[in-house]
Design an enzyme around this catalytic site. Sequence first.
Site, PDB file in Angstrom:
ATOM      1  N   HIS A   1       3.239  23.836 -17.175  1.00  0.00           N
ATOM      2  CA  HIS A   1       2.644  23.615 -18.402  1.00  0.00           C
ATOM      3  C   HIS A   1       1.320  23.013 -18.515  1.00  0.00           C
ATOM      4  O   HIS A   1       0.850  22.389 -17.412  1.00  0.00           O
ATOM      5  CB  HIS A   1       3.870  23.265 -19.529  1.00  0.00           C
ATOM      6  CG  HIS A   1       4.003  21.714 -18.979  1.00  0.00           C
ATOM      7  ND1 HIS A   1       4.720  21.304 -18.057  1.00  0.00           N
ATOM      8  CD2 HIS A   1       3.932  20.481 -19.657  1.00  0.00           C
ATOM      9  CE1 HIS A   1       4.856  19.938 -17.883  1.00  0.00           C
ATOM     10  NE2 HIS A   1       4.279  19.588 -18.968  1.00  0.00           N
TER      11      HIS A   1
ATOM     12  N   HIS B   1       0.472  20.177 -20.303  1.00  0.00           N
ATOM     13  CA  HIS B   1       0.322  18.843 -20.542  1.00  0.00           C
ATOM     14  C   HIS B   1      -0.656  18.167 -19.473  1.00  0.00           C
ATOM     15  O   HIS B   1      -0.618  18.419 -18.348  1.00  0.00           O
ATOM     16  CB  HIS B   1       1.530  17.980 -20.469  1.00  0.00           C
ATOM     17  CG  HIS B   1       2.240  18.208 -21.874  1.00  0.00           C
ATOM     18  ND1 HIS B   1       3.759  17.907 -22.028  1.00  0.00           N
ATOM     19  CD2 HIS B   1       1.813  18.593 -23.175  1.00  0.00           C
ATOM     20  CE1 HIS B   1       3.874  18.059 -23.257  1.00  0.00           C
ATOM     21  NE2 HIS B   1       3.039  18.407 -24.142  1.00  0.00           N
TER      22      HIS B   1
ATOM     23  N   ASP C   1      -0.832  15.510 -17.448  1.00  0.00           N
ATOM     24  CA  ASP C   1      -0.414  14.727 -16.111  1.00  0.00           C
ATOM     25  C   ASP C   1      -0.052  16.046 -15.359  1.00  0.00           C
ATOM     26  O   ASP C   1       0.277  15.635 -14.114  1.00  0.00           O
ATOM     27  CB  ASP C   1       0.644  13.985 -16.411  1.00  0.00           C
ATOM     28  CG  ASP C   1       1.851  14.560 -17.083  1.00  0.00           C
ATOM     29  OD1 ASP C   1       1.579  15.128 -18.076  1.00  0.00           O
ATOM     30  OD2 ASP C   1       3.048  14.201 -16.791  1.00  0.00           O
ATOM     31  N   HIS C   2      -0.049  17.278 -15.476  1.00  0.00           N
ATOM     32  CA  HIS C   2       0.203  18.402 -14.584  1.00  0.00           C
ATOM     33  C   HIS C   2      -0.872  19.180 -14.370  1.00  0.00           C
ATOM     34  O   HIS C   2      -0.844  20.043 -13.664  1.00  0.00           O
ATOM     35  CB  HIS C   2       1.383  19.304 -15.703  1.00  0.00           C
ATOM     36  CG  HIS C   2       2.838  18.215 -15.494  1.00  0.00           C
ATOM     37  ND1 HIS C   2       3.730  18.430 -14.678  1.00  0.00           N
ATOM     38  CD2 HIS C   2       3.149  17.292 -16.356  1.00  0.00           C
ATOM     39  CE1 HIS C   2       4.737  17.684 -15.162  1.00  0.00           C
ATOM     40  NE2 HIS C   2       4.326  17.045 -15.949  1.00  0.00           N
TER      41      HIS C   2
ATOM     42  N   HIS D   1      10.863  22.412 -23.048  1.00  0.00           N
ATOM     43  CA  HIS D   1      10.210  21.535 -23.326  1.00  0.00           C
ATOM     44  C   HIS D   1       9.476  21.444 -24.645  1.00  0.00           C
ATOM     45  O   HIS D   1       9.767  22.253 -25.298  1.00  0.00           O
ATOM     46  CB  HIS D   1       8.947  21.395 -22.149  1.00  0.00           C
ATOM     47  CG  HIS D   1       8.366  19.861 -22.034  1.00  0.00           C
ATOM     48  ND1 HIS D   1       9.177  18.661 -21.995  1.00  0.00           N
ATOM     49  CD2 HIS D   1       6.981  19.476 -21.741  1.00  0.00           C
ATOM     50  CE1 HIS D   1       8.305  17.744 -21.941  1.00  0.00           C
ATOM     51  NE2 HIS D   1       7.002  18.205 -21.668  1.00  0.00           N
TER      52      HIS D   1
ATOM     53  N   ASP E   1       9.006  19.180 -16.394  1.00  0.00           N
ATOM     54  CA  ASP E   1       9.261  18.744 -17.497  1.00  0.00           C
ATOM     55  C   ASP E   1      10.159  19.724 -18.453  1.00  0.00           C
ATOM     56  O   ASP E   1       9.709  20.989 -18.926  1.00  0.00           O
ATOM     57  CB  ASP E   1       8.265  18.431 -18.724  1.00  0.00           C
ATOM     58  CG  ASP E   1       7.295  17.363 -17.811  1.00  0.00           C
ATOM     59  OD1 ASP E   1       7.423  17.233 -16.705  1.00  0.00           O
ATOM     60  OD2 ASP E   1       6.541  16.997 -18.622  1.00  0.00           O
TER      61      ASP E   1
ATOM     62  N   HIS F   1       8.498  12.677 -10.764  1.00  0.00           N
ATOM     63  CA  HIS F   1       8.139  12.717 -12.111  1.00  0.00           C
ATOM     64  C   HIS F   1       8.790  11.600 -12.963  1.00  0.00           C
ATOM     65  O   HIS F   1       9.422  11.490 -13.742  1.00  0.00           O
ATOM     66  CB  HIS F   1       8.208  13.688 -12.887  1.00  0.00           C
ATOM     67  CG  HIS F   1       7.540  13.951 -13.945  1.00  0.00           C
ATOM     68  ND1 HIS F   1       8.165  13.592 -15.466  1.00  0.00           N
ATOM     69  CD2 HIS F   1       6.364  14.378 -14.674  1.00  0.00           C
ATOM     70  CE1 HIS F   1       7.193  14.055 -16.407  1.00  0.00           C
ATOM     71  NE2 HIS F   1       6.210  14.370 -15.830  1.00  0.00           N
TER      72      HIS F   1
END
Length: 312
Positions: free
Chosen positions: A61, A63, A65-66, A148, A211, A269
């Site tokens: 996805h 976000h 941090d990914h 998520h 997530d 994570h």
Amino acid sequence: MRELVVLGTASQVPTRTRNHNGYLLRWDGEGLLFDPGEGTQRQMIHAGVAASQITRICLTHVHGDHCYGLPGVLSRMALDKVPHPVHLHYPASGEEVVRALVSVASPGIDLRLHPHGGFAYGGVAHAGPNHRAAEPIAPGLEVRPLNHRIEAYGYRLMEPDGRTFLRERLAAAGITGPDIGRLHREGGLDGVRLEDVSVPRPGQRFAFIMDTAPCEGAEELAEGADLLVTECTFSDDDAELASQFRHLTAGQAGDLAASGGAGTLVLTHFSSRYGDVAPLAEQARSRSAGARVLAAMDLDRIQFPPRRVHPS
């Protein structure tokens, strides 16, 4: 070689010892980079991972941090003049973010974009009315929807099932040299059947789940996984937070391993609130039905488990 190189294990907030996400799976001749968060390029240097090893990049996805490490990784690949095509897989709903990240990377590589999504079930790309008959997003690579706060998908890489020859049976049947290959291709030779001199060899499976709250898609990904990598953002003691932000607790990660019969469970994570993640590993282990449980650290190298023995 089949090996997982852990480049980062933090969730939203990195710590002094944990970088944002990043995972390189070496799978035969491919190098699959999953969820490159901020700082992934530098972590690759520490881990001894060359940019030329990457053939596919898979985002669960968009976000930050990914995916915020994507421009740096692509720029490094351009600097190193990587000659082969690089395939980028991501949820179609993240198209705007992905194109923005790609636009600030240095040009010079053959980058091929593969958005996926638009299906309710079945885990394959661009699913139409008969979604179960659609093709995987790449040979052996499938996706499943997760649960998520934004659209997210997990990935599964599967090796086809095969056969393992038994030397003593081959010798008894008098089959040697090139005839072994012919028997394998044709299924029989001079009255000897393939199943007479071999046993089934289950293909190995790798699953990557980030997530998500517990969901059917995560369970499907974990099914039969030899190596299962899953988020473990919260302790069981913080289950309410996990539910609020749609993440897994350690125990829920263990449940996934148990329900899917996973061989090895790799937890990652982690929330920055946990300086010591050993208690999370214990929580997962207590519910994993005997799966090997590892709490990942940055720069860990995890070898793929030995092949499972077929019950027959």
